[in-house]
Design a protein around this motif. Structure first.
Motif, PDB file in Angstrom:
ATOM      1  N   LEU A   1       0.880  -0.930   0.041  1.00 39.21           N
ATOM      2  CA  LEU A   1      -0.003  -0.041   0.108  1.00 39.21           C
ATOM      3  C   LEU A   1       0.925   1.279  -0.084  1.00 39.21           C
ATOM      4  N   VAL A   2       1.899   1.466   0.855  1.00 39.08           N
ATOM      5  CA  VAL A   2       2.784   2.362   0.840  1.00 39.08           C
ATOM      6  C   VAL A   2       3.276   2.735  -0.460  1.00 39.08           C
ATOM      7  N   MET A   3       3.920   1.507  -1.291  1.00 39.04           N
ATOM      8  CA  MET A   3       4.558   1.555  -2.747  1.00 39.04           C
ATOM      9  C   MET A   3       3.368   2.009  -3.637  1.00 39.04           C
ATOM     10  N   LEU A   4       2.197   1.653  -3.637  1.00 36.30           N
ATOM     11  CA  LEU A   4       1.181   2.087  -4.610  1.00 36.30           C
ATOM     12  C   LEU A   4       0.898   3.705  -4.221  1.00 36.30           C
ATOM     13  N   LEU A   5       0.692   4.226  -2.808  1.00 41.81           N
ATOM     14  CA  LEU A   5       0.714   5.388  -2.715  1.00 41.81           C
ATOM     15  C   LEU A   5       1.578   6.510  -3.058  1.00 41.81           C
ATOM     16  N   GLN A   6       2.864   5.766  -3.033  1.00 43.73           N
ATOM     17  CA  GLN A   6       4.149   6.649  -3.311  1.00 43.73           C
ATOM     18  C   GLN A   6       4.265   6.620  -4.865  1.00 43.73           C
ATOM     19  N   HIS A   7       4.065   5.463  -5.524  1.00 47.44           N
ATOM     20  CA  HIS A   7       4.029   5.745  -6.897  1.00 47.44           C
ATOM     21  C   HIS A   7       2.967   6.319  -7.629  1.00 47.44           C
ATOM     22  N   SER A   8       1.737   6.284  -7.192  1.00 46.21           N
ATOM     23  CA  SER A   8       0.638   7.173  -7.730  1.00 46.21           C
ATOM     24  C   SER A   8       0.834   8.668  -7.426  1.00 46.21           C
ATOM     25  N   LEU A   9       1.622   9.116  -6.371  1.00 47.86           N
ATOM     26  CA  LEU A   9       1.680  10.575  -5.990  1.00 47.86           C
ATOM     27  C   LEU A   9       2.598  11.104  -6.794  1.00 47.86           C
ATOM     28  N   LEU A  10       3.879  10.184  -6.902  1.00 43.41           N
ATOM     29  CA  LEU A  10       4.984  10.915  -7.777  1.00 43.41           C
ATOM     30  C   LEU A  10       4.624  10.698  -9.057  1.00 43.41           C
ATOM     31  N   ILE A  11       4.019   9.918  -9.709  1.00 48.50           N
ATOM     32  CA  ILE A  11       3.558  10.231 -11.087  1.00 48.50           C
ATOM     33  C   ILE A  11       2.692  11.519 -11.336  1.00 48.50           C
ATOM     34  N   THR A  12       1.546  11.696 -10.203  1.00 43.15           N
ATOM     35  CA  THR A  12       0.773  12.949 -10.436  1.00 43.15           C
ATOM     36  C   THR A  12       1.483  14.152 -10.122  1.00 43.15           C
ATOM     37  N   CYS A  13       2.502  14.258  -9.249  1.00 39.74           N
ATOM     38  CA  CYS A  13       3.202  15.411  -9.029  1.00 39.74           C
ATOM     39  C   CYS A  13       3.985  15.805  -9.993  1.00 39.74           C
TER      40      CYS A  13
ATOM     41  N   PHE B   1       1.537  12.429   6.347  1.00 41.74           N
ATOM     42  CA  PHE B   1       1.578  13.896   6.100  1.00 41.74           C
ATOM     43  C   PHE B   1       3.046  13.962   5.775  1.00 41.74           C
ATOM     44  N   PRO B   2       4.093  13.752   6.554  1.00 47.30           N
ATOM     45  CA  PRO B   2       5.237  13.781   6.242  1.00 47.30           C
ATOM     46  C   PRO B   2       5.964  12.853   5.082  1.00 47.30           C
ATOM     47  N   PHE B   3       5.162  11.824   5.045  1.00 46.06           N
ATOM     48  CA  PHE B   3       5.690  10.776   3.829  1.00 46.06           C
ATOM     49  C   PHE B   3       5.065  11.536   2.550  1.00 46.06           C
ATOM     50  N   LEU B   4       4.050  12.079   2.591  1.00 47.73           N
ATOM     51  CA  LEU B   4       3.588  12.664   1.194  1.00 47.73           C
ATOM     52  C   LEU B   4       4.552  13.847   0.896  1.00 47.73           C
ATOM     53  N   LEU B   5       5.006  14.706   1.795  1.00 45.85           N
ATOM     54  CA  LEU B   5       5.835  15.954   1.654  1.00 45.85           C
ATOM     55  C   LEU B   5       7.231  15.123   1.273  1.00 45.85           C
ATOM     56  N   ALA B   6       7.760  13.874   1.633  1.00 45.95           N
ATOM     57  CA  ALA B   6       8.938  13.662   1.089  1.00 45.95           C
ATOM     58  C   ALA B   6       8.835  13.010  -0.378  1.00 45.95           C
ATOM     59  N   VAL B   7       7.562  12.728  -0.696  1.00 47.07           N
ATOM     60  CA  VAL B   7       7.342  12.025  -2.022  1.00 47.07           C
ATOM     61  C   VAL B   7       7.159  13.444  -3.076  1.00 47.07           C
ATOM     62  N   LEU B   8       6.634  14.478  -2.703  1.00 49.75           N
ATOM     63  CA  LEU B   8       6.683  15.642  -3.497  1.00 49.75           C
ATOM     64  C   LEU B   8       7.905  16.150  -3.830  1.00 49.75           C
ATOM     65  N   GLY B   9       8.907  16.139  -2.796  1.00 47.65           N
ATOM     66  CA  GLY B   9      10.184  16.682  -2.773  1.00 47.65           C
ATOM     67  C   GLY B   9      10.870  15.578  -3.829  1.00 47.65           C
ATOM     68  N   LEU B  10      10.907  14.548  -3.368  1.00 48.25           N
ATOM     69  CA  LEU B  10      11.425  13.347  -4.794  1.00 48.25           C
ATOM     70  C   LEU B  10      10.770  13.736  -6.180  1.00 48.25           C
ATOM     71  N   GLY B  11       9.474  13.906  -6.122  1.00 46.08           N
ATOM     72  CA  GLY B  11       9.050  14.263  -7.428  1.00 46.08           C
ATOM     73  C   GLY B  11       9.496  15.575  -7.987  1.00 46.08           C
ATOM     74  N   LYS B  12       9.940  16.435  -7.329  1.00 46.16           N
ATOM     75  CA  LYS B  12      10.474  17.888  -7.730  1.00 46.16           C
ATOM     76  C   LYS B  12      12.120  17.255  -8.315  1.00 46.16           C
ATOM     77  N   LEU B  13      12.773  16.481  -7.814  1.00 41.65           N
ATOM     78  CA  LEU B  13      13.989  16.100  -8.301  1.00 41.65           C
ATOM     79  C   LEU B  13      13.773  15.211  -9.203  1.00 41.65           C
ATOM     80  N   VAL B  14      12.891  14.453  -9.468  1.00 42.15           N
ATOM     81  CA  VAL B  14      12.659  13.620 -10.726  1.00 42.15           C
ATOM     82  C   VAL B  14      12.272  14.441 -11.989  1.00 42.15           C
ATOM     83  N   THR B  15      11.393  15.398 -11.639  1.00 40.51           N
ATOM     84  CA  THR B  15      11.011  16.329 -12.824  1.00 40.51           C
ATOM     85  C   THR B  15      12.187  17.095 -13.454  1.00 40.51           C
ATOM     86  N   GLU B  16      13.087  17.699 -12.638  1.00 37.08           N
ATOM     87  CA  GLU B  16      14.004  18.397 -13.108  1.00 37.08           C
ATOM     88  C   GLU B  16      15.108  17.676 -13.708  1.00 37.08           C
ATOM     89  N   CYS B  17      15.383  16.505 -13.157  1.00 31.96           N
ATOM     90  CA  CYS B  17      16.408  15.643 -13.934  1.00 31.96           C
ATOM     91  C   CYS B  17      15.930  14.738 -15.152  1.00 31.96           C
TER      92      CYS B  17
END
Length: 386
Positions: A190-202, A264-280
């Motif tokens: 469930l954590v992986m599904l939540l991270q993957h979906s939020l990462l793609i969306t952000c 909540f802090p987990f979602l913030l960490a995923v958003l930060g990772l999404g920012k790095l992935v987007t710029e790379c």
């Protein structure tokens, strides 16, 4: 329009836009339902095994009766080994147990007895369950036989208990408690599904905002677009970590406010990772292709199905840099292991730190690719000295 109005307008636009077209949410819930079908029955029951009794004695039949009485296996009598092997190759059986000739004679004579067991090596979890039940049945048979001998020798019941069980073990659910193996693996999925979906969306939202005709969006617009995802994924976390485990009858010890507080802090960490992935990567196609191949290795090194302590040091370093690793540990610790929230403050701080570091790295990568760092360096060189 001031910064607050820009932030709030973008927040409302993204949030309302995603809620108006909930097809992505429906597909995500369908994926959750399909993925959970493997864990509807939380543990293995009535695994079919073949039993070949070559002794046909009282003790051999008693052993088979004890094995069949266990909840996790279901015995089927076979006469020929070739027939049992054929059924196991066709995946009709999980194991073959052969009770050898002179089993009773050697057992009553105090000699070592070997009971061959042939298992399907492609299913290690089922093999482990069968091995545990077989050892339990064999030990129970020996205990009954030794009890009978000691009673005939004049020992009392209390004396027999002291002789046969000098140390009585007591099992407490301190690590990975729950009703089954699936109760621990399922939160990790469930954590992986939540991270993957939020990462793609952000990442998708970031690329969409950056590609607007107005050019580079101001910071309030960017923050408003990303923060609009938080209410939706907090709601999804309630479905993932509260509603769905309750439907599957999994153990849950954490309250809803605690789960929201650690999500909540987990979602913030995923958003930060999404920012790095987007710029790379900066390409929707490259991002989708990368995330599709990265998700499975990330799940394997998250500590869900293999202990992190047993991994090489460099793998542990990569695992510690992923938000899902810390989130899985927190969810399993609080919701399955009944740990107090105070014990997880370090993990929560690590997720917040990862989110901040990833966000800073993403900003630096963007400035480097846009030449902003070079411009700052030239400006510093040209600045006149006092």
């Amino acid at each position: 329009m001031n910064n607050w109005n820009l932030y709030w307008a973008t927040f409302n636009k993204i949030l309302v836009g995603m809620l108006k077209k909930p097809m992505w949410l429906i597909m995500l819930l369908i994926t959750l339902c399909l993925m959970s079908l493997a864990y509807v029955q939380p543990t293995s029951w009535d695994l079919p095994i073949a039993v070949i009794d070559q002794d046909n004695s009282h003790m051999s039949r008693e052993l088979i009766r004890h094995i069949d009485a266990t909840a996790k296996v279901e015995t089927t009598n076979y006469i020929h080994l070739a027939e049992a092997r054929t059924d196991m190759l066709q995946r009709k059986l999980f194991a073959i147990i052969i009770v050898p000739t002179d089993f009773e004679k050697r057992l009553l004579g105090g000699q070592n007895v070997t009971v061959p067991v042939y298992g399907d090596a492609t299913n290690r979890f089922a093999n482990a369950q069968i091995q545990q039940d077989l050892m339990s049945a064999y030990q129970q048979l020996l205990s009954e036989y030794n009890t009978l001998l000691l009673l005939q020798s004049g020992f009392s019941i209390e004396q027999i208990k002291v002789l046969l069980e000098p140390i009585r073990g007591e099992t407490n659910g301190l690590f990975n408690p729950g009703i089954s193996y699936a109760a621990i693996v399922f939160p990790g999925l469930l954590v992986m599904l939540l991270q993957h979906s939020l990462l793609i969306t952000c990442v998708r939202v970031s690329i969409t905002i950056r590609g607007t005709p107005k050019g580079k969006p101001p910071l309030p617009v960017y923050l408003g677009a990303l923060s609009a995802l938080l209410p939706i994924w907090l709601f999804l976390s309630l479905i993932f970590f509260v509603l769905w485990p309750w439907i599957l009858s999994y153990r849950q010890d954490a309250s809803i406010p605690e789960l929201l507080l650690i999500t909540f802090p987990f979602l913030l960490a995923v958003l930060g990772l999404g920012k790095l992935v987007t710029e790379c990567l900066r390409s929707v196609e490259m991002i989708y292709l990368t995330l599709a191949f990265v998700t499975t290795p990330v799940f394997y090194i998250s500590g869900t199905i293999w202990p992190i302590q047993a991994m090489p040091d460099w793998v542990r370093a990569v695992s510690a840099a992923l938000p899902s690793t810390w989130a899985t540990k927190i969810i399993a610790g609080i919701n399955q292991m009944n740990m107090p929230l105070q014990w997880m403050l370090k993990e929560i701080a690590m997720m917040l730190l990862l989110g901040f570091v990833y966000m800073v790295l993403g900003i630096l990568v963007r400035m480097l690719r846009n030449g902003e760092l070079r411009g700052m360096r030239l400006f510093t060189k040209r600045r006149p000295k006092n």
